[in-house]
Design a protein around this motif. Structure first.
Motif, PDB file in Angstrom:
ATOM      1  N   CYS A 137       0.860  -1.187   0.000  1.00 40.26           N
ATOM      2  CA  CYS A 137       0.000   0.000   0.000  1.00 40.26           C
ATOM      3  C   CYS A 137       0.897   1.238   0.000  1.00 40.26           C
ATOM      4  O   CYS A 137       1.899   1.280   0.725  1.00 40.26           O
ATOM      5  N   GLY A 138       0.539   2.236  -0.788  1.00 42.21           N
ATOM      6  CA  GLY A 138       1.348   3.448  -0.831  1.00 42.21           C
ATOM      7  C   GLY A 138       0.528   4.666  -1.206  1.00 42.21           C
ATOM      8  O   GLY A 138      -0.570   4.549  -1.777  1.00 42.21           O
ATOM      9  N   PHE A 139       1.062   5.851  -0.887  1.00 47.45           N
ATOM     10  CA  PHE A 139       0.449   7.099  -1.309  1.00 47.45           C
ATOM     11  C   PHE A 139       0.895   7.417  -2.733  1.00 47.45           C
ATOM     12  O   PHE A 139       2.074   7.267  -3.069  1.00 47.45           O
ATOM     13  N   ASN A 140      -0.043   7.849  -3.545  1.00 47.75           N
ATOM     14  CA  ASN A 140       0.221   8.115  -4.958  1.00 47.75           C
ATOM     15  C   ASN A 140       0.623   9.579  -5.163  1.00 47.75           C
ATOM     16  O   ASN A 140      -0.200  10.476  -4.968  1.00 47.75           O
ATOM     17  N   PRO A 141       1.882   9.856  -5.553  1.00 50.34           N
ATOM     18  CA  PRO A 141       2.274  11.248  -5.773  1.00 50.34           C
ATOM     19  C   PRO A 141       1.554  11.889  -6.952  1.00 50.34           C
ATOM     20  O   PRO A 141       1.439  13.118  -7.016  1.00 50.34           O
ATOM     21  N   ALA A 142       1.041  11.074  -7.892  1.00 51.36           N
ATOM     22  CA  ALA A 142       0.309  11.591  -9.044  1.00 51.36           C
ATOM     23  C   ALA A 142      -1.179  11.650  -8.732  1.00 51.36           C
ATOM     24  O   ALA A 142      -2.001  10.948  -9.326  1.00 51.36           O
ATOM     25  N   SER A 143      -1.537  12.492  -7.758  1.00 53.47           N
ATOM     26  CA  SER A 143      -2.923  12.615  -7.315  1.00 53.47           C
ATOM     27  C   SER A 143      -3.149  14.005  -6.754  1.00 53.47           C
ATOM     28  O   SER A 143      -2.211  14.800  -6.610  1.00 53.47           O
ATOM     29  N   LEU A 144      -4.407  14.313  -6.414  1.00 57.32           N
ATOM     30  CA  LEU A 144      -4.700  15.595  -5.772  1.00 57.32           C
ATOM     31  C   LEU A 144      -3.965  15.717  -4.450  1.00 57.32           C
ATOM     32  O   LEU A 144      -3.474  16.789  -4.087  1.00 57.32           O
ATOM     33  N   GLU A 163       7.699  13.440   6.448  1.00 60.56           N
ATOM     34  CA  GLU A 163       8.880  12.581   6.369  1.00 60.56           C
ATOM     35  C   GLU A 163       8.790  11.536   5.257  1.00 60.56           C
ATOM     36  O   GLU A 163       9.793  10.918   4.902  1.00 60.56           O
ATOM     37  N   GLY A 164       7.602  11.332   4.692  1.00 59.99           N
ATOM     38  CA  GLY A 164       7.434  10.278   3.701  1.00 59.99           C
ATOM     39  C   GLY A 164       8.042  10.617   2.353  1.00 59.99           C
ATOM     40  O   GLY A 164       7.974  11.760   1.903  1.00 59.99           O
ATOM     41  N   GLU A 165       8.651   9.614   1.719  1.00 54.15           N
ATOM     42  CA  GLU A 165       9.163   9.739   0.357  1.00 54.15           C
ATOM     43  C   GLU A 165       8.267   8.876  -0.526  1.00 54.15           C
ATOM     44  O   GLU A 165       8.478   7.682  -0.669  1.00 54.15           O
ATOM     45  N   PHE A 166       7.253   9.510  -1.109  1.00 55.92           N
ATOM     46  CA  PHE A 166       6.218   8.757  -1.794  1.00 55.92           C
ATOM     47  C   PHE A 166       6.700   8.267  -3.161  1.00 55.92           C
ATOM     48  O   PHE A 166       7.394   8.968  -3.890  1.00 55.92           O
ATOM     49  N   ILE A 167       6.322   7.032  -3.489  1.00 56.76           N
ATOM     50  CA  ILE A 167       6.857   6.307  -4.633  1.00 56.76           C
ATOM     51  C   ILE A 167       5.768   6.144  -5.681  1.00 56.76           C
ATOM     52  O   ILE A 167       4.685   5.619  -5.390  1.00 56.76           O
ATOM     53  N   SER A 168       6.045   6.559  -6.905  1.00 56.81           N
ATOM     54  CA  SER A 168       5.056   6.431  -7.972  1.00 56.81           C
ATOM     55  C   SER A 168       4.866   4.962  -8.346  1.00 56.81           C
ATOM     56  O   SER A 168       5.747   4.118  -8.120  1.00 56.81           O
ATOM     57  N   TYR A 191     -10.374   9.245  -3.884  1.00 58.61           N
ATOM     58  CA  TYR A 191     -10.347  10.300  -4.897  1.00 58.61           C
ATOM     59  C   TYR A 191     -10.826  11.648  -4.377  1.00 58.61           C
ATOM     60  O   TYR A 191     -10.850  12.622  -5.122  1.00 58.61           O
ATOM     61  N   ALA A 192     -11.232  11.730  -3.124  1.00 50.65           N
ATOM     62  CA  ALA A 192     -11.707  13.001  -2.572  1.00 50.65           C
ATOM     63  C   ALA A 192     -10.574  14.023  -2.524  1.00 50.65           C
ATOM     64  O   ALA A 192      -9.398  13.645  -2.412  1.00 50.65           O
ATOM     65  N   PRO A 193     -10.875  15.318  -2.613  1.00 47.26           N
ATOM     66  CA  PRO A 193      -9.838  16.336  -2.464  1.00 47.26           C
ATOM     67  C   PRO A 193      -9.181  16.259  -1.086  1.00 47.26           C
ATOM     68  O   PRO A 193      -9.668  15.571  -0.179  1.00 47.26           O
ATOM     69  N   ALA A 194      -8.084  16.960  -0.939  1.00 48.13           N
ATOM     70  CA  ALA A 194      -7.288  16.884   0.296  1.00 48.13           C
ATOM     71  C   ALA A 194      -7.905  17.723   1.409  1.00 48.13           C
ATOM     72  O   ALA A 194      -7.345  18.739   1.855  1.00 48.13           O
ATOM     73  N   GLN A 212     -12.956   6.393 -10.213  1.00 47.82           N
ATOM     74  CA  GLN A 212     -12.670   5.058 -10.732  1.00 47.82           C
ATOM     75  C   GLN A 212     -13.052   4.940 -12.206  1.00 47.82           C
ATOM     76  O   GLN A 212     -12.443   4.161 -12.941  1.00 47.82           O
ATOM     77  N   ARG A 213     -14.011   5.751 -12.636  1.00 51.19           N
ATOM     78  CA  ARG A 213     -14.449   5.667 -14.025  1.00 51.19           C
ATOM     79  C   ARG A 213     -13.674   6.599 -14.954  1.00 51.19           C
ATOM     80  O   ARG A 213     -13.269   6.193 -16.045  1.00 51.19           O
ATOM     81  N   TRP A 214     -13.406   7.836 -14.498  1.00 52.37           N
ATOM     82  CA  TRP A 214     -12.873   8.849 -15.393  1.00 52.37           C
ATOM     83  C   TRP A 214     -11.386   9.128 -15.212  1.00 52.37           C
ATOM     84  O   TRP A 214     -10.719   9.522 -16.170  1.00 52.37           O
ATOM     85  N   TRP A 215     -10.866   8.989 -14.007  1.00 53.11           N
ATOM     86  CA  TRP A 215      -9.422   9.217 -13.804  1.00 53.11           C
ATOM     87  C   TRP A 215      -8.880   8.169 -12.820  1.00 53.11           C
ATOM     88  O   TRP A 215      -8.414   8.459 -11.736  1.00 53.11           O
ATOM     89  N   PRO A 216      -8.923   6.901 -13.218  1.00 52.07           N
ATOM     90  CA  PRO A 216      -8.639   5.798 -12.293  1.00 52.07           C
ATOM     91  C   PRO A 216      -7.221   5.770 -11.737  1.00 52.07           C
ATOM     92  O   PRO A 216      -7.001   5.191 -10.663  1.00 52.07           O
ATOM     93  N   TYR A 217      -6.252   6.353 -12.427  1.00 56.42           N
ATOM     94  CA  TYR A 217      -4.866   6.259 -11.970  1.00 56.42           C
ATOM     95  C   TYR A 217      -4.444   7.413 -11.065  1.00 56.42           C
ATOM     96  O   TYR A 217      -3.270   7.541 -10.741  1.00 56.42           O
ATOM     97  N   PHE A 218      -5.402   8.233 -10.669  1.00 50.69           N
ATOM     98  CA  PHE A 218      -5.065   9.415  -9.880  1.00 50.69           C
ATOM     99  C   PHE A 218      -5.666   9.380  -8.476  1.00 50.69           C
ATOM    100  O   PHE A 218      -5.860  10.419  -7.848  1.00 50.69           O
ATOM    101  N   GLY A 219      -5.961   8.187  -7.981  1.00 55.51           N
ATOM    102  CA  GLY A 219      -6.395   8.060  -6.592  1.00 55.51           C
ATOM    103  C   GLY A 219      -5.269   8.400  -5.639  1.00 55.51           C
ATOM    104  O   GLY A 219      -4.075   8.250  -5.964  1.00 55.51           O
TER     105      GLY A 219
END
Length: 257
Positions: A137-144, A163-168, A191-194, A212-219
């Motif tokens: 499990c990881g945080f997605n840097p390519a997201s909101l 401190e986290g170094e998030f990994i794409s 997918y909710a805003p921050a 999940q339907r329109w921008w699935p890779y940006f969660g």
């Protein structure tokens, strides 16, 4: 990041997971992990870190372990349920298990806060049996959330633990392939805003289906499942279906050099 900084980062993650955004992430990851692990069979499974998430709750293996650091409090370890044994590992880069003794390892947000993420992955590859599975499990840097984190660091007001170094995801897959861990399945969520408020996060739940339907890779969060492949070996079926199959013993490797 030295050892002391790594310990502080783990503590920061523990605190963040108790916030409203942290609860939002934990809920999505718990549901996703339950679905993923329910049909993974074997004898020995290990969850490394983040005891606030019971990554092995739906799994039916007879031996399930929770590895934690010495920074984990008694309250956090009390969250471990289901009869799993707690194996305290002071260093995730040196797991106290014998080589090729585990069928499943789950790393919830470990690599991005680890002092040596590559070494952690090498240790996981070592303890997995051929055909064993790894879930990350990881945080997605390519997201909101990733964009909010980037701007927040610039103004010293990060949304996620600083401190986290998030990994794409592409980078993560490259790391896995170098260790013969073949990515088999990926999923994205949150997918909710921050927002920091539970109220606004709840009001934004409609974005889950839209995302999940329109921008699935940006969660904001991703989960990747990988399988350990060994060159020159062909897996013809589950070992537990054979009459003479015996459960490997996931005992601490005290004599390993």
């Amino acid at each position: 990041m030295d050892s002391a900084e790594s310990q502080k980062s783990i503590i920061a993650l523990d605190g963040w997971l108790r916030t409203a955004p942290g609860a939002y992430v934990r809920a999505w990851e718990q549901a996703s992990l339950d679905e993923l692990t329910a049909d993974i069979f074997g004898f020995n499974a290990l969850q490394v870190g983040v005891p606030q998430i019971d990554a092995l709750a739906a799994n039916r293996m007879p031996h399930k372990w929770q590895a934690a650091t010495h920074t984990s409090s008694a309250e956090q370890l009390a969250d471990v349920e289901g009869g799993r044994q707690v194996a305290v590992a002071l260093d995730f880069a040196d797991l106290p298990f014998a080589s090729q003794s585990l069928d499943l390892v789950v790393l919830p947000h470990v690599l991005e806060f680890a002092e040596e993420p590559h070494q952690v992955l090498r240790e996981v590859e070592r303890v997995l049996i051929p055909g064993g599975q790894l879930i990350i499990c990881g945080f997605n840097p390519a997201s909101l959330w990733g964009a909010r984190q980037y701007t927040g660091r610039a103004i010293r007001n990060p949304y996620l633990p600083a401190e986290g170094e998030f990994i794409s995801m592409p980078r993560m897959k490259d790391w896995l392939k170098l260790l013969n861990l073949a990515p088999a399945r990926t999923s994205y969520g949150c997918y909710a805003p921050a927002y920091r408020s539970a109220h606004w996060l709840q009001r934004s739940r409609f974005m889950e289906r839209a995302g999940q339907r329109w921008w699935p890779y940006f969660g904001a969060v991703y989960i990747v499942q990988a399988v350990k492949r060994v060159k020159g070996m062909t897996l013809v079926g589950p070992a537990w279906n054979k009459k003479k199959a015996k459960a490997p013993q996931a005992v601490p490797a005290t004599n390993r050099k």
